[in-house]
Write an enzyme that holds these catalytic residues in place. Structure first.
Site, PDB file in Angstrom:
ATOM      1  CB  THR A 274      12.876 -22.693  38.542  1.00  0.00           C
ATOM      2  OG1 THR A 274      13.396 -23.554  37.523  1.00  0.00           O
ATOM      3  CG2 THR A 274      13.992 -21.783  39.015  1.00  0.00           C
ATOM      4  CG  ASP A 275      13.998 -27.789  37.362  1.00  0.00           C
ATOM      5  OD1 ASP A 275      13.964 -26.626  36.898  1.00  0.00           O
ATOM      6  OD2 ASP A 275      13.937 -28.803  36.639  1.00  0.00           O
ATOM      7  CD  GLU A 276      16.116 -23.228  34.411  1.00  0.00           C
ATOM      8  OE1 GLU A 276      17.074 -22.463  34.187  1.00  0.00           O
ATOM      9  OE2 GLU A 276      15.074 -23.232  33.727  1.00  0.00           O
TER      10      GLU A 276
ATOM     11  CE1 TYR B 291      12.939 -17.741  35.977  1.00  0.00           C
ATOM     12  CE2 TYR B 291      13.759 -19.964  35.567  1.00  0.00           C
ATOM     13  CZ  TYR B 291      12.758 -19.119  36.000  1.00  0.00           C
ATOM     14  OH  TYR B 291      11.581 -19.634  36.483  1.00  0.00           O
TER      15      TYR B 291
END
Length: 623
Positions: A128-130, A156
């Site tokens: 994910t980009d997170e 997350y």
């Protein structure tokens, strides 16, 4: 070097991104065979994916090493696209341990199984980009590139960084052919309605108030899911092993402006006049990243990939899908003890809802753990329900059967405690959600819980030890606290009742023939109501103790009076009054109590009261 997949596992392909990828890639890789491995966590649904001779669904947790190795070998898998994850930031805040279990522990077990298999050509891990954390809000802000520092802003993202780290370890130490994709904020059909786009669509349909976390000025990139699927295909075919690729878009919109766009599109598709949205600000989550901006130049230059679907077109397709009626299948159930009274009633609920289930043939406590585990691996599924237990036996139709002698004690402990613990442990090890249908026959009215006063709550300890059955079941209830840390429901039922008076185990069948009945109010489990609520909570992967009884205690005498009024005026029992000597004798040997249903009513607001349910059903019955 270009890779041509032949036999592909896609994990988590009943979820949002995975299902859209599967439907897309099925056409793009039109000679491939596909195996979808999914544990149907939360919004996952088997109906999201097309059916075909080239496609099969295996319901399993990826940490089930025996099952996963069997799938790999039998299908001669050469490619894995790994989506499966607990991917909701809010849920990961609320249950960080469970997120680590799903996104890290299970993933490492899966990597180890793949290593043992030893025949894989390509493993694409979806991240994910997170993992990058916040981007600045300035117009001159540069997007995060694949070499930038990872600074997660939520639990997350932290679990996904752990997953990436283990992927690199298995790439470096064991030579697994791993490549990683970090993907931007995606929207599209089949997305869970806790996510902002589907949630806003549901609000827009009824012209409700749009809830905005914080200011609503958080900028998000909006990548349509089919563009993401095309990028994943490019990485799987042409990505360099060991590399990381960003997939994203430079199109951005803040959450407040998104609400306006969604309301307008929904109004348009419903053919009605456009009304601008109304907003309500709600508390923000502990840390809500203001912006995720990715540099996607590497994917453009190395893979020839860029997003091509405009936000307007992507939103149009998403709303079209959201407004279309759908059927849902969100779990596969294995029932132990399914041939008993409660198990049969559970089967009726599952059948009515078109939820697939299997009746286990092994018997925990009698069969070996290896035999039980082998059957679970063979049957597959996502949820285990334990209806096993011993309440009667040859020559005795009540719990009095369990009184007296070492043999009865052994049978009691084996069937009412050991078997439950054994199955809960196996379910945890294999990654099944486990539900134990236990009993409230471990509580009794006392000074702290008088008749008409305080009811027993989920966190209270057993108080009734008037029978061998209650003693053992009380121990089992307490032992379930250990498993409640994972995906486990400890559902307490009592005096289970249905409206089938041909069923000899049914409470109603018995009491309508009694000459005298206690006038003491007690909690009851009307099984069509309570098991229906339980299935809802299983689908949500709820965990913890649960008083599974209808709200509002009612005496057995009152139940038969209602039956007399609405069904059969010929029944005419005598009431045993509260406070009478006869009542005191019964209370000394029976676990009569009232359970607090505050939690159940919060989780399942539509569950009817005992009286309302009885009256509604009695009106449909004939004497």
């Amino acid at each position: 070097m270009s890779h041509t997949p032949k036999n592909v596992i896609v994990t988590g392909a009943c979820g949002f991104i995975g299902s859209n990828f599967m439907n897309y890639i099925f056409r793009a890789w039109n000679t491939c065979n596909f195996v979808n491995v999914d544990k149907l966590i939360l919004n996952s649904d088997t109906q999201y994916v097309r059916s075909s001779p080239r496609y099969k669904l295996e319901l399993s947790d990826i940490k089930n090493e025996q099952k996963m190795l069997k799938i790999l070998e039998e299908n001669e898998i050469d490619t894995i696209i790994h989506f499966a994850a607990d991917c909701t930031s809010t849920r990961c805040y609320e249950d960080t341990t469970e997120a680590v279990e799903n996104n890290v522990v299970a993933f490492v077990a899966f990597l180890e199984t793949v290593r043992r298999y030893g025949k894989l050509k390509r493993f694409l891990h979806i991240s994910t980009d997170e993992v990058y954390g916040d981007s600045g809000l300035g117009a001159d802000e540069n997007g995060k590139n694949e070499q930038d520092l990872l600074l997660p802003g939520n639990p997350y993202a932290a679990t996904k960084i752990c997953g990436e780290a283990y992927a690199q370890v298995y790439r470096t130490a064991y030579g697994l052919p791993i490549v990683i994709a970090r993907i931007n904020n995606i929207y599209g059909p089949n997305q869970w309605d806790v996510k902002v786009v589907p949630r806003f669509i549901e609000i827009a349909k009824v012209r409700g108030n749009f809830t905005i976390q914080g200011s609503g000025k958080q900028l998000r990139s909006w990548l349509f899911v089919d563009d993401a699927a095309r990028g994943i295909q490019a990485i799987a075919e042409s990505g360099v092993l060991g590399d990381v690729y960003n997939l994203g878009t430079y199109f951005e919109m803040n959450v407040a402006d998104l609400a306006h766009a969604v309301q307008k599109e929904v109004d348009t598709q419903l053919g009605r006049e456009h009304h601008p949205p109304n907003f309500i600000s709600i508390p923000d989550r502990p840390y809500n990243d203001l912006r995720y901006l990715l540099d996607i130049s590497k994917a453009d230059q190395k893979l020839g990939w860029q997003p091509t679907i405009s936000f307007e077109e992507g939103l149009r397709r998403t709303v079209v899908s959201a407004l279309r009626p759908k059927e849902h299948v969100q779990m596969g159930v294995v029932i132990f003890g399914g041939r008993g009274y409660v198990g049969q009633e559970l089967q009726k609920i599952l059948t009515a809802r078109k939820i697939p289930y299997h009746l286990a043939t092994t018997k925990p406590g009698t069969s070996t753990d290896e035999e039980v585990e082998k059957e679970l691996v063979q049957l597959g599924g996502t949820h285990v329900v334990c209806c096993t237990g011993r309440t009667h036996g040859p020559g005795c139709n009540t719990i009095e059967y369990l009184e007296g002698g070492p043999e009865k004690t052994s049978e009691n402990v084996r069937d009412n405690m050991f078997s439950v613990n054994s199955l809960a442990q196996i379910s945890r090890r294999l990654g099944f959600h486990h539900t134990y249908i236990g009993t409230a026959y471990i509580f009794a009215y006392d000074e702290q819980h008088p008749v008409g006063g305080k009811a027993f709550k989920e966190d209270e300890l057993p108080t009734f030890f008037g029978s061998s059955y209650s003693v053992v079941k009380g121990y089992t209830d307490r032992q379930m606290e250990y498993y409640n840390r994972w995906e486990n429901i400890n559902a307490r039922i009592t005096l289970p009742l249905t409206f089938d008076t041909t069923q000899p185990r049914n409470l109603l069948t018995k009491i309508v023939n009694y000459k005298e009945l206690l006038g003491l109010p007690v909690s009851l489990s009307i099984l069509p109501d309570c098991l229906g609520a339980l299935v809802d909570l299983m689908a949500q992967r709820y965990q913890g103790n649960l008083n599974l009884v209808n709200p509002g205690p009612l005496s057995l005498y009152e139940i038969v009076k209602l039956y007399k009024e609405h069904v059969n005026p010929a029944v005419d029992p005598v009431e045993i009054a509260v406070g009478s000597e006869r009542c005191k004798e019964i209370l000394a040997t029976k676990g009569n109590c009232a359970l607090d249903t505050t939690l159940l009513q919060k989780l399942c607001p539509s569950i009817p009261s005992t009286r309302d349910s009885l009256v509604a059903q009695f009106k449909t019955m004939k004497a």
